[in-house]
Design a protein around this motif. Structure first.
Motif, PDB file in Angstrom:
ATOM      1  N   UNK A  22       0.835  -1.204   0.000  1.00 37.13           N
ATOM      2  CA  UNK A  22       0.000   0.000   0.000  1.00 37.13           C
ATOM      3  C   UNK A  22       0.867   1.249   0.000  1.00 37.13           C
ATOM      4  N   UNK A  23       1.562   1.530  -1.091  1.00 36.63           N
ATOM      5  CA  UNK A  23       2.441   2.708  -1.124  1.00 36.63           C
ATOM      6  C   UNK A  23       1.688   4.010  -0.942  1.00 36.63           C
ATOM      7  N   UNK A  24       0.397   4.034  -1.325  1.00 34.44           N
ATOM      8  CA  UNK A  24      -0.368   5.268  -1.174  1.00 34.44           C
ATOM      9  C   UNK A  24      -0.588   5.626   0.286  1.00 34.44           C
ATOM     10  N   UNK A  25      -0.406   4.684   1.191  1.00 30.64           N
ATOM     11  CA  UNK A  25      -0.589   4.970   2.613  1.00 30.64           C
ATOM     12  C   UNK A  25       0.542   5.814   3.178  1.00 30.64           C
TER      13      UNK A  25
ATOM     14  N   UNK B 296     -13.627 -10.090  -8.557  1.00 35.51           N
ATOM     15  CA  UNK B 296     -13.555 -11.101  -7.505  1.00 35.51           C
ATOM     16  C   UNK B 296     -14.448 -12.286  -7.784  1.00 35.51           C
ATOM     17  N   UNK B 297     -15.606 -12.026  -8.383  1.00 41.47           N
ATOM     18  CA  UNK B 297     -16.529 -13.112  -8.711  1.00 41.47           C
ATOM     19  C   UNK B 297     -16.179 -13.816 -10.026  1.00 41.47           C
ATOM     20  N   UNK B 298     -15.255 -13.222 -10.796  1.00 35.92           N
ATOM     21  CA  UNK B 298     -14.951 -13.773 -12.117  1.00 35.92           C
ATOM     22  C   UNK B 298     -16.052 -13.527 -13.122  1.00 35.92           C
TER      23      UNK B 298
ATOM     24  N   UNK C  49      -2.095  -2.629  -3.743  1.00 36.54           N
ATOM     25  CA  UNK C  49      -2.946  -3.806  -3.788  1.00 36.54           C
ATOM     26  C   UNK C  49      -4.365  -3.404  -3.399  1.00 36.54           C
ATOM     27  N   UNK C  50      -5.332  -3.827  -4.214  1.00 39.66           N
ATOM     28  CA  UNK C  50      -6.730  -3.483  -3.942  1.00 39.66           C
ATOM     29  C   UNK C  50      -7.440  -4.658  -3.266  1.00 39.66           C
ATOM     30  N   UNK C  51      -6.916  -5.041  -2.122  1.00 37.12           N
ATOM     31  CA  UNK C  51      -7.605  -6.019  -1.282  1.00 37.12           C
ATOM     32  C   UNK C  51      -7.518  -7.438  -1.803  1.00 37.12           C
ATOM     33  N   UNK C  52      -8.549  -8.200  -1.520  1.00 36.95           N
ATOM     34  CA  UNK C  52      -8.540  -9.642  -1.762  1.00 36.95           C
ATOM     35  C   UNK C  52      -8.677 -10.011  -3.230  1.00 36.95           C
TER      36      UNK C  52
END
Length: 768
Positions: free
Chosen positions: A45-48, A134-136, A188-191
């Motif tokens: 998370x570089x934006x943090x 995420x759901x494909x 990274x945008x989460x899971x």
């Protein structure tokens, strides 16, 4: 005492206004582990930590510019010099109450330039995008992943987004940062496993790759799986592309949505790089379009146009599934070619290869350091025939990548059909595998249930989203229900290549006529299953390479007999139930196999070629076959209806004669009679389905085609009323040797230009 001020200008452009500078308040350095992770490209998370963040007394701005000597933050026209810290970080606290837009003036190598800071922007992918990924189920995945030029908060730049769920970190590298990714780590945008970064100022035409930190400490450089453009091989970078093309095929597309599988379909298969070597997409738009129009084919089928590293794979080992090969021009140049074909009334089918992909270390293989697009079990991942990797069809994101890709070509490039390559290799877990080198499915069987589900989803999605598009399976086994709808547990394809017909008929034709009577069933057996699927009759590139000889070269006898056999065979094929496909070069009987470097043997048509007239005669026949086929609904309107076909005599093995009737929807007949012996047959009685005069509308033995002219121009056939072979009347006909003739009632021929005839024509997209 007030801090001293300095004047600053942009040396690169000389266009920035002078700026009053003040030093920003010092900001505390990053914790060592955070700084180390960012510098090494392992930060999620570089934006943090980069960009602007509220702190007591103002807003802290922190940037990572390892090769800079100075960085100034420009806020509301005021410049604040940031303090250089370790590892290339610059930071400072600006005295503003809240985060506001700002820019950066960066000095590196004594040159100053102004840029926007990509770390001040929110994610450009929506929550809906991430949910569907995420759901494909993101059916327009290319609008979310890859590189996209757009405007964010008034700033133009490019968003980079890539799926790499096993990565410890991802950076984007390219022309804009000297291929050093330290300054451009992605978040990274989460899971979902998606990494994203908006880079202001990056424009169309920029080359780039992703630098991926793996879990085992390696750093990979990978091309973008979703790139819409790529460098010309052997170069491997992806290219930022935004289409500016304005389509002009609206009439075709409107008519396409109403087309059905009972329309005429005569396909010219083309390998674009070798059709006429050296032509670009734009040149092909003129020359290929004119040639196919002249020859009367309804469609072209393009061997894979997707980007591929090895030219000798003919495009079947794809590295860039979303990019047309740059060997012939840009993506918009390819759109221009499709548009030109459409405006000439010619449909475009493309070969699509979701079965496998090459192992090149810069492409999809072990994309984020671990098996991702391929199964983790090497017994399922390795394709034993081609030295490639198979897709993991059981993974939702991989299925999404491929399903969206099928939709992409149909929607974004107006492709009219997808011929899916090597379907059998997808359907069977033990395909080309022996012993314990394959893993059974959950039921202990050999069927690849994940591949079945993928093909069903792909077909259902394409047919739902893209009315009028056809999908075609190259499936070489007897898998049931290939063209049965998915809601009836079929695979859902519109058409299937009839590999059995191709194999059997060519086996028969390669035999000397004297021996053919012992193999008569090889030509008749196809009718026994002709209506089990919706078939295409293919004479493709696969039949004229690797020592199999050219199509005319397969035929027995001397040169005259070879050509006569070929003419008779082609007319038999055009009359047989099923759509038609012929590979380039075979329409003029080139004598050599196809070579992907030199292409068709065009020289044989030239005036200085000794047998040029012979080759031109075959080409004239193919042109007439196409025009006769398109004009006669009996030859195509009931391809999938058994009542549209009737044998006259399928047992004339001793004569090597095959005779049958095709009917259109109104019951109007057309008769095809093939004499595949080397002996002319005079007074040969043939049953006919209708009384009254008949006429020969095609004779492959005509002199202008290179034949002997046995019928001497005679076209009238007069039935004598004698019932024969189960038909109400019959006639004694002269059958030329090694020839096929077509008959139809003379009344139908007389009405060809009249209203009745026009009513029987199938609607076609308008000609340009």
């Amino acid at each position: 005492m007030a801090a001293p001020t300095r004047r600053s200008t942009v040396r690169r452009t000389g266009r920035a206004a002078p700026l009053t500078l003040s030093p920003a308040r010092p900001a505390p350095p990053l914790p060592a582990h955070e700084a180390e992770a960012l510098v090494e490209g392992r930060h999620h998370d570089p934006h943090a930590v980069l960009g602007a963040h509220p702190v007591p007394g103002g807003v802290c701005i922190r940037v990572l510019r390892p090769h800079a000597q100075r960085v100034v933050a420009v806020v509301d026209g005021e410049g604040y010099e940031l303090t250089a810290q370790n590892e290339g970080f610059f930071a400072g606290i600006v005295p503003v109450a809240e985060v506001v837009p700002y820019s950066l003036r960066v000095t590196a190598d004594e040159v100053e330039h102004e840029e926007q800071d990509g770390y001040r922007f929110l994610p450009t992918l929506s929550e809906l995008d991430l949910h569907l990924i995420g759901e494909g189920r993101h059916e327009q995945l290319w609008t979310a992943l890859g590189s996209r030029v757009h405007v964010v908060a008034g700033i133009r730049g490019t968003t980079f987004a890539v799926w790499a769920p096993n990565a410890n970190g991802v950076r984007v590298i390219g022309d804009f940062n000297g291929w050093l990714g330290t300054a451009h780590p992605m978040r990274s945008l989460g899971s979902t496993g998606v990494w994203e970064l908006f880079v202001p100022g990056v424009a169309e035409g920029t080359r780039y790759k992703y630098e991926i930190a793996t879990r085992d400490g390696r750093m990979l450089r990978k091309a973008d799986p979703m790139a819409r453009s790529a460098e010309t091989p052997p170069a491997t970078a992806s290219i930022v592309h935004t289409s500016a093309y304005e389509w002009q095929d609206g009439e075709w597309m409107a008519a396409r949505s109403g087309r059905a599988h009972d329309a005429p379909l005569s396909v010219y298969e083309v390998h674009l790089p070798s059709w006429r070597p050296g032509l670009t997409y734009r040149r092909l738009a003129t020359e290929l379009t004119e040639y196919v129009s002249e020859m009367g084919f309804t469609h072209v089928e393009l061997m894979p146009v997707t980007e591929h590293p090895f030219g000798a794979s003919w495009g079947y080992q794809v590295s860039g599934f979303y990019a047309p090969t740059s060997r012939l021009g840009s993506p918009d140049d390819f759109r221009y070619l499709v548009d030109a074909l459409h405006r000439a009334g010619i449909g475009v089918i493309m070969d699509w290869v979701p079965a496998h992909f090459p192992k090149d270390d810069w492409a999809l293989a072990r994309f984020d350091g671990e098996p991702l697009y391929e199964p983790s079990d090497p017994r399922r991942a390795e394709h034993p025939d081609w030295g490639t990797l198979e897709f993991d069809f059981g993974r939702t994101e991989v299925r999404n990548f491929l399903v969206a890709n099928a939709v992409y070509w149909c929607e974004d490039f107006h492709i009219d059909g997808l011929r899916v390559d090597a379907v059998a290799s997808m359907l069977y877990l033990d395909y080309s595998r022996t012993g314990g080198n394959w893993v059974p499915n959950i039921h202990g069987g050999r069927e690849n249930l994940d591949a079945v589900a993928f093909l069903q989803e792909m077909n259902a999605t394409v047919y739902r989203r893209c009315p009028g598009v056809m999908t075609i399976a190259e499936e070489s086994t007897a898998w049931p229900g290939v063209t049965r709808p998915t809601d009836q547990d079929g695979l859902g394809f519109g058409l299937k290549w009839n590999m059995g017909w191709m194999h059997d008929s060519l086996e028969y034709m390669q035999r000397e006529p004297a021996h053919r009577r012992h193999h008569h069933h090889e030509m008749t057996f196809s009718i026994a299953y002709a209506y089990s699927e919706n078939y295409v009759l293919p004479i493709s590139h696969d039949e004229v390479v690797h020592g199999k000889r050219s199509l005319v070269g397969k035929m027995p006898g001397d040169w005259w007999q070879q050509r006569a056999n070929l003419r008779a065979y082609l007319a038999f094929m055009w009359a047989h139930p099923g759509k038609k496909l012929l590979f380039m070069g075979q329409e003029f009987a080139q004598g050599t196999e196809w070579d992907h470097d030199t292409g068709p043997q065009w020289a044989v048509l030239g005036d200085d070629w000794p047998a040029a007239a012979d080759h031109r005669g075959i080409r004239e026949l193919v042109r007439d076959l196409n025009s006769g086929y398109r004009a006669e609904p009996a030859l195509w309107s009931r391809d999938t209806d058994p009542s549209g076909f009737d044998w006259i005599d399928n047992n004339a093995a001793e004569d090597n004669v095959f005779s049958f009737v095709r009917y259109d929807g109104a019951g109007h007949p057309q008769v095809s009679i093939s004499n595949l012996s080397a002996t002319p047959r005079s007074h040969y009685r043939v049953g006919l389905p209708a009384r009254g005069a008949w006429e020969v509308v095609l004779d492959t033995d005509e002199v202008r085609y290179g034949g002997s002219g046995s019928l001497a121009g005679s076209t009238a056939v007069a039935p004598d009323g004698l019932p024969w072979q189960g038909h109400p009347t019959s006639a004694e006909i002269t059958l030329p040797p090694l020839a096929t003739i077509w008959l139809r009632p003379a009344a139908a021929a007389d009405q060809e230009d009249g209203e009745d005839r026009e009513d029987r024509e199938a609607p076609r997209p308008p000609q340009a």
